[in-house]
Enzyme design. Structure first.
Site, PDB file in Angstrom:
ATOM      1  N   ASP A  60      50.184  50.211  47.202  1.00  0.00           N
ATOM      2  CA  ASP A  60      49.576  50.179  45.875  1.00  0.00           C
ATOM      3  C   ASP A  60      49.186  51.584  45.436  1.00  0.00           C
ATOM      4  O   ASP A  60      48.766  52.413  46.250  1.00  0.00           O
ATOM      5  CB  ASP A  60      48.334  49.288  45.886  1.00  0.00           C
ATOM      6  CG  ASP A  60      47.952  48.807  44.495  1.00  0.00           C
ATOM      7  OD1 ASP A  60      48.572  49.285  43.529  1.00  0.00           O
ATOM      8  OD2 ASP A  60      47.051  47.970  44.394  1.00  0.00           O
TER       9      ASP A  60
ATOM     10  N   LYS B 246      35.494  48.641  39.271  1.00  0.00           N
ATOM     11  CA  LYS B 246      36.902  48.953  39.524  1.00  0.00           C
ATOM     12  C   LYS B 246      37.776  48.702  38.297  1.00  0.00           C
ATOM     13  O   LYS B 246      38.565  49.554  37.897  1.00  0.00           O
ATOM     14  CB  LYS B 246      37.424  48.129  40.705  1.00  0.00           C
ATOM     15  CG  LYS B 246      38.912  48.361  40.970  1.00  0.00           C
ATOM     16  CD  LYS B 246      39.446  47.503  42.110  1.00  0.00           C
ATOM     17  CE  LYS B 246      40.941  47.714  42.264  1.00  0.00           C
ATOM     18  NZ  LYS B 246      41.513  46.880  43.350  1.00  0.00           N
TER      19      LYS B 246
ATOM     20  N   ASP C  85      52.563  49.158  39.328  1.00  0.00           N
ATOM     21  CA  ASP C  85      52.378  50.337  40.184  1.00  0.00           C
ATOM     22  C   ASP C  85      52.184  49.961  41.644  1.00  0.00           C
ATOM     23  O   ASP C  85      51.828  50.811  42.456  1.00  0.00           O
ATOM     24  CB  ASP C  85      51.189  51.170  39.699  1.00  0.00           C
ATOM     25  CG  ASP C  85      49.880  50.393  39.770  1.00  0.00           C
ATOM     26  OD1 ASP C  85      49.932  49.150  39.830  1.00  0.00           O
ATOM     27  OD2 ASP C  85      48.807  51.022  39.742  1.00  0.00           O
TER      28      ASP C  85
END
Length: 1345
Positions: A1073, A1142, A1300
């Site tokens: 990741d 986050k 991603d």
């Protein structure tokens, strides 16, 4: 001519407006009160949903026909009101014929008359000058007793119907002074009162101030009553008109400058009167109803009170510079309006030609060639004889003529083609290569003669004059194979030695970032993604199955929902089957009946050749339409109560389903399907064995080679003309009209007596706007729930494929075998990006297509052990702790209101009730989503399947199936694995352990060696989780991604217990990741060293975690504020965690606003145990502020780049008035589809000739500038993923991405990691910002000349 004479003249001479006559007063209800108002109303301060179906319309019609009380008037009152009416109304009129028609209509309806007209004697006594013809006309009126009936607006206006959401502002005159507008707020309060004057709402002239009198308007020779009671005749003719005009102009100018003078001259004494208070009005309302005279009397008092004193204010003359600036501003404004007017005209013209092309294409495919020709000539003649300069229905597209030429070429009718070619030339339309190819095709089918040869030479000469060659015709013309052969036959009559030169399709890249792959396109040997797991016989069988599935357009599967079946269940299933059979029968009968009516209208009108919906409705057999409608009924019955699309989106969705089936039918008829099967069979052979010499490993290149080898037959990319969105919406609206009218059901269900519509239309308020939705009745929902059908039906386009997808070789071919998948997902009105992609050519898009093909080529399987565990929990009422959706029945019921409760307690329970309904609807939506995904997974659990891919307008890649795919949540990612396994090898076991620990999120900031040691230290818990996931110690449930962690536990346990882990074949995807990928790109663009270190772009002993870094900074700020006594900082002690901030940190670079960030943080705080609910709002606000502040400290260049992006987008969209465009590093043209969209007008009968597209609409400046920074970063992120995909394919390893986050086998993680880093560096070595700046200057900059 006197007062009544003027009034009669209005009645006799104007036929534009429908009047209502009440007490002798003419009313323009169509202008003053919209028809839509009758469909929605409010009562008691709350908006009600008004269903609009056949039964409610009947009830509404009955409510509208209530009689109203009559009032008698003497002749003086009648004369007075008629005089005032004639002064206030504009020049309306009504013809004698219309009055007679209205009288005849009134006599046929048994509705009580609203109010009668003034008596004949009253009219005669009030008119001193009346012509004999007028007297006869009045007598005829009273003899026939003409009566005009009220509409819903009349009843609402006179307080005899339901209260309406609109206020009573229609009482105002059409022209008011600026001073009147000042009192708009006071007037609103007055008008909200119930106005019910016994003598009508129009007032005597005496009650009006001089200023209001002058603005009402003057008529010729109107008798005006003066203050002393006498009458005088106003001026007539030009003198009166000029005087009135000057007086109006002067008064308006005087009043409009009063307020400005008041500001400019503080010394001027003015009479100050407090504004009319709302309290006073409400008090008066409580005593008696306000009448019309009182309303304007109060208004007049306010006007006079606010008039300036007699002392004139000093006049401020503007400076010459100011005058020049005003003139320049007006000129710029005028130029801008002129520019956008021309843009809209061109947009309507372009959309008209697209609509006409689609219509003619359908007509020709159905054998209606004559109708298509007549429609073309009809619009051509309309354009020629129209006097409008902004005429948009002008045929200027050569495609429209080419379609007609195609039809006549098939019929060998050269005479018609010759006539149409002359029309094309006369209209100034330039023919293209397809035009000449079709002309030559028709000539090639004629008998050989000297005249025919001369025609061939004539058109070849004309073709050369246009700059085309024969090579261009035979290589670029969009015609079928048979037409190409006939054209070649015609050419050989003139030039027997001519031969078609085979033009090789260009297959190499033309992008700097991937040009190095051109040299290894044929030399590299790459194993098949399905090597060893699929045989050719299996693929041939699956290919036939997939073709049949897409041809039927439906997939029926078994549901995994387990319900205890009882006698009632079977009883309701039988009821449902009976009703579905009735619905199917009545829908078919109604559909065919309506088609018959349309057919008569379509063929019956000899002069009207406009576009109609009829050809589209007969493009498929009726059974196809009925099947789509029945599927839609089932979908609505199982939908969510809290969310539904607007009705126009649902209309368009049905139209799209019709279009997809039409595409399949069309491809069968023209022969594309047969040729596609031949080429695809050879492609699957290569797919399984692609390691031969001199054979490419790239699917696109191989497909192009195979297509060239199968040269006979139509082009594989050939498809019908795409239907405009207005056509698909009109088709859906027609189908829904049948559903709403004919689908009935018992209500209530258990009564089995009275039938009511099963589906109806409602209005729902969403924020500040009201939208129309289509909802199922409670009885329909109840029936489907109690029947509990064991099957689910899906469209074939939402299902995974059971054979490899077609490779994308152009923007029109790829993905599914027959279904019309689009390479780019765009809004329905976004055409500009399609045009840019067609203009740039396929070669520029080859890197993007090949990346999509690589991702689509990976086969998948279902992880059956994980599916069994999740299905067991799902059928056991779910598990909120583990994110398994619970059924709505598990939502806890709120407390009931008990007698004796206080108002505070009652209010609290009502709020709980609202929260309960919202929570219940959310649970139902999540539960249905999980049911679909798990049922599809269960259906494919023993199969190998593939996910075709496409992308959004920015280039971000997505799987086409929306339900079962690897982009889902943690729960559903865990049930998927690679179909082809790979041995772990020497490093695979270590990467598997590391992957498991990374999923937990426990020791993310530790070095790799320490994380592997931690994994070995908890191996006992890992093995216990794998063996006893629900009954053991359940260590895996504490993970950040619990279900993927459990899947990794099972895979690691199997590898360790295999005896030789290096030889263990693993199918589990291992993830790598990105570390806040958006910030990585910003740091690389700005060469920000500090930011680069925090997102792992620089070497480090331990991995950096930007989310933890930001959380630490926020915690430090919180501690300072807590020490200084800030209450919210003290409440947040111990709650500032990585997980809380986050999502906000991640989405900051993608343009999240403070409002959106606050909602994100509030959601995370809500999930924390022990955090007080009363402090969420204040705490989320506090954390948003601190998070943004800490990010600005860490990433210095990010904000500067974002500001530059925003400024560029604002200049382009605001100054140039165009949508922002850019090109990604891999060559994808991007157009931001944010425009000020205006809804298209949809009709069931005649189709709209134009529709709106983003190419010709004003851009939405706010959305353009706010969206550009995140969109460009998304494009960079996508470019990096695609580069990694292409190089992983060359390296022969499996690669899959979730934006991603990159997935591969455990044994190939090292290879993928190196490729990922190398391609990130290669991408940012390019001058990305410089290239963007040059492109924007070239595209949108002002020319120096």
């Amino acid at each position: 001519m006197g007062t009544v004479g003027c009034w009669l003249n209005l009645l006799k001479t104007n036929s534009r407006v429908t009047f209502r006559i009440r007490n002798g007063v003419i009313r323009d209800d169509g202008r003053l009160f919209p028809d839509r108002c009758g469909e929605s109303w409010c009562k008691g301060g709350s908006r009600r949903w008004i269903t609009r179906n056949q039964s409610t319309r009947v009830q509404a019609a009955g409510a509208r026909s209530r009689p109203r009380a009559s009032t008698s008037k003497n002749s003086a009152q009648v004369s007075e009101e008629i005089t005032c009416a004639s002064k206030q109304l504009h020049s309306f009129s009504l013809s004698e014929q219309q009055l007679a028609t209205a009288a005849a209509t009134a006599s046929t309806h048994k509705v009580p008359p609203p109010l009668e007209m003034p008596s004949e004697s009253a009219v005669e006594s009030s008119c001193d000058i009346m012509r004999e013809s007028d007297r006869d006309f009045v007598k005829s009126l009273f003899q026939d007793r003409v009566t005009f009936y009220p509409n819903i607006s009349d009843e609402i206006r006179w307080n005899q119907g339901p209260l309406h959401t609109y206020d009573s502002s229609f009482m105002l005159p059409d022209t008011v002074s600026e001073t009147l507008r000042i009192n708009e707020g006071n007037l609103k309060v007055i008008m909200d009162s119930e106005l019910n004057h016994p003598h009508g709402s129009l007032l005597p002239v005496e009650n009006l101030s001089n200023e209001i009198k002058s603005l009402i308007g003057n008529k010729k020779n109107i008798l005006h009553k003066t203050k002393d009671g006498n009458t005088k005749t106003l001026k007539s003719g030009k003198e009166s008109a000029v005087t009135t005009k000057k007086r109006k102009k002067g008064i308006v100018k005087k009043v409009s400058t009063a307020v400005n003078k008041e500001k400019l001259s503080p010394d001027t004494t003015q009479k100050t009167v407090p504004p009319l208070s709302r309290k006073k009005v409400l008090k008066s309302k409580s005593k008696h109803k306000l009448h019309g005279p009182e309303v304007l009397h109060i208004l007049e008092e306010n006007v006079e009170a606010q008039e300036p004193s007699q002392t004139p204010a000093p006049k401020v003359e503007p400076t010459p510079k100011a005058k020049k600036g005003v003139k320049k501003h007006k000129k710029n404004k005028k130029d801008e309006e002129k520019y956008f007017k021309e843009v809209r005209r061109r947009g309507r013209e372009t959309s008209f030609n697209q609509s006409l092309a689609a219509y003619i294409s359908v007509c020709i495919n159905l054998g209606m060639l004559n109708r298509a020709t007549h429609t073309l000539l009809y619009y051509r003649q309309c354009a020629h004889h129209s006097n409008r300069k902004d005429e948009c229905q002008k045929v200027n597209s050569v495609q429209v003529y080419n379609l007609i030429f195609q039809g006549y070429a098939n019929k060998k009718n050269f005479k018609k083609m010759k006539e149409l070619f002359r029309c094309l030339k006369e209209d100034g339309i330039d023919p293209d290569v397809t035009t000449y190819a079709l002309l030559l095709s028709c000539l090639g089918q004629q008998e050989m003669s000297e005249n025919n040869t001369q025609n061939i030479r004539l058109y070849l000469e004309d073709m050369n004059n246009e700059g085309f060659t024969l090579e261009d015709v035979f290589s670029q013309a969009e015609i079928l194979e048979n037409d190409l052969k006939c054209a070649l036959k015609a050419v050989t009559q003139v030039d027997p030695n001519f031969e078609i030169k085979q033009v090789k399709t260009e297959t190499e890249y033309s992008c700097n970032l991937v040009n190095n792959l051109n040299t290894t396109m044929y030399s590299t040997k790459v194993p098949s993604p399905a090597h060893g797991i699929v045989t050719q016989e299996m693929l041939n069988k699956w290919m036939k199955e997939q073709f049949a599935l897409e041809a039927s357009s439906q997939l029926v599967i078994n549901s995994i929902e387990k319900k205890e079946e009882s006698k009632n269940t079977h009883h309701y299933r039988k009821i449902l089957e009976d009703w579905e059979e009735k619905w199917r029968s009545v829908l078919r009968q109604t559909f065919i009946t309506q088609l018959g009516v349309m057919k008569k209208s379509f063929y019956g009108s000899g002069l009207d050749k406009r576009m109609s919906i009829y050809p589209y409705l007969v493009s498929l057999p009726p059974e196809e339409f009925i099947s789509i409608m029945m599927q839609e009924i089932q979908r609505l019955a199982r939908g969510s109560e809290s969310f539904s699309f607007t009705k126009y989106m649902m209309f368009r969705r049905l139209g799209e389903l019709v279009y997809m089936r039409y595409v399949v039918k069309y491809k069968k008829e023209v022969g594309v399907l047969d040729r596609l099967k031949d080429v695809y069979k050879d492609y699957t052979t290569w797919y399984l064995d692609n390691e031969k010499e001199n054979v490419t490993y790239i699917p696109r290149v191989r497909w192009q080679e195979l297509a060239d080898s199968h040269c006979s037959g139509p082009a594989l990319e050939h498809s019908p003309v795409e239907w405009p969105s207005t056509v698909m919406t009109s088709i859906g609206k027609f189908m829904y009209s049948v559903i709403l009218l004919k689908v009935m059901l018992w209500n209530p269900l258990h009564a089995e007596k009275h039938v009511y519509p099963a589906i109806y239309e409602v209005e729902r308020t969403k924020g500040y706007r009201t939208v129309d939705e289509i909802k199922p009745s409670p009885s329909l929902v109840e029936l489907y729930q109690k029947a509990a059908k064991p099957t689910l039906t899906f469209e074939s386009i939402v299902s995974p494929m059971v054979c490899p997808p077609l490779p994308w070789v152009s923007t029109n071919l790829g993905g599914y075998l027959l279904n019309n998948a689009k390479i780019v997902r765009l809004p329905y009105n976004a055409y500009q990006q399609k045009q840019r992609m067609e203009e740039c050519g396929n070669q520029q898009l080859y890197p993007i297509m090949d990346s999509l093909n690589q991702l689509s080529s990976i086969p998948w399987r279902v992880n059956k052990p994980m599916l069994d565990i999740i299905t067991e929990l799902f059928n056991s009422n779910g598990c909120e702790e583990l994110d398994i959706p619970q059924p709505p029945s598990q939502c806890p019921q709120p407390q009931k209101i008990q007698p004796g409760m206080s108002s505070v307690e009652v209010h609290k329970i009502r709020n709980q009730r609202v929260d309960f309904e919202q929570r219940k609807n959310e649970m139902h939506s999540l539960w249905c989503d999980a049911l679909y995904k798990l049922s599809l997974a269960h259906h494919f659990q023993d199969r190998i399947f593939w996910f075709p891919h496409n992308m959004d307008f920015r280039g971000r890649v997505y799987p086409c199936p929306p339900h079962l795919n690897h982009l889902s949540s943690d729960v559903f990612r865990s049930i998927l694995k690679f179909a082809k396994g790979e041995k772990l090898g020497s490093n695979g076991l270590q990467w598997l352990k590391l992957h498991l620990i990374n999923l937990t999120g426990f020791v993310k900031r530790e070095p790799v060696e320490d994380r592997i040691k931690y994994c070995e230290s908890i191996m006992e818990d890992i093995l216990d989780s794998a063996d006893h996931p629900l009954t053991g110690r359940r260590w895996w449930t504490k993970s950040d991604e619990p279900w993927q962690t459990l899947a990794a536990c099972k895979e690691l346990a199997a590898a360790l217990r295999s005896g030789n882990p290096e030889e263990y074949v693993s199918q589990l995807p291992v993830h790598q990741d990105g570390s806040c990928n958006g910030l990585q790109h910003y740091a690389a663009l700005g060469r920000d060293k500090i930011g680069a270190m925090s997102v792992n772009l620089a070497p480090s002993k331990a991995p950096q975690d930007v989310y933890s870094d930001v959380a630490a900074l926020v915690e430090a700020e919180r501690q300072k504020d807590a020490a200084s006594g800030t209450p919210v900082a003290k409440v947040l002690e111990g709650h500032v965690k990585r997980k809380v901030i986050k999502q906000t940190v991640m989405t900051t670079v993608y343009g999240v606003t403070r409002y959106g960030a606050r909602l994100q943080i509030e959601k995370q705080l809500k999930a924390l145990d022990g955090f007080p609910a009363s402090q969420r709002w204040a705490a989320s606000h506090y954390l948003v502020h601190k998070t943004f502040l800490c990010l600005e400290k860490m990433f210095t260049s990010t904000k500067e780049i974002q500001n530059w992006f925003t400024d560029c987008a604002k200049i382009v969209s605001e100054t140039r008035g165009e949508n922002l465009e850019y090109i990604t590093p891999l060559g994808l043209p991007v157009v931001q589809p944010y425009s000020k969209f205006v809804g298209d007008q949809i009709s069931i009968g005649k189709l709209p000739s134009t529709f709106y597209t983003d190419s010709f609409m004003k851009p939405n400046v706010m959305k353009q500038k706010n969206a550009f920074p995140p969109n460009f970063i998304h494009s960079l992120d996508s470019s990096h993923m695609m580069l990694t995909s292409l190089h992983c394919q060359q390296a022969g390893i499996t690669f899959v991405s979730v934006h991603d986050c990159f997935w591969t086998h455990a044994c190939s993680v090292n290879i993928m990691n190196k490729i990922c880093r190398d391609q990130f560096v290669a991408l940012h070595k390019e001058p990305i910002l410089e290239d963007l700046s040059r492109f924007l200057q070239k595209k949108f900059g002002l020319s120096k000349g």
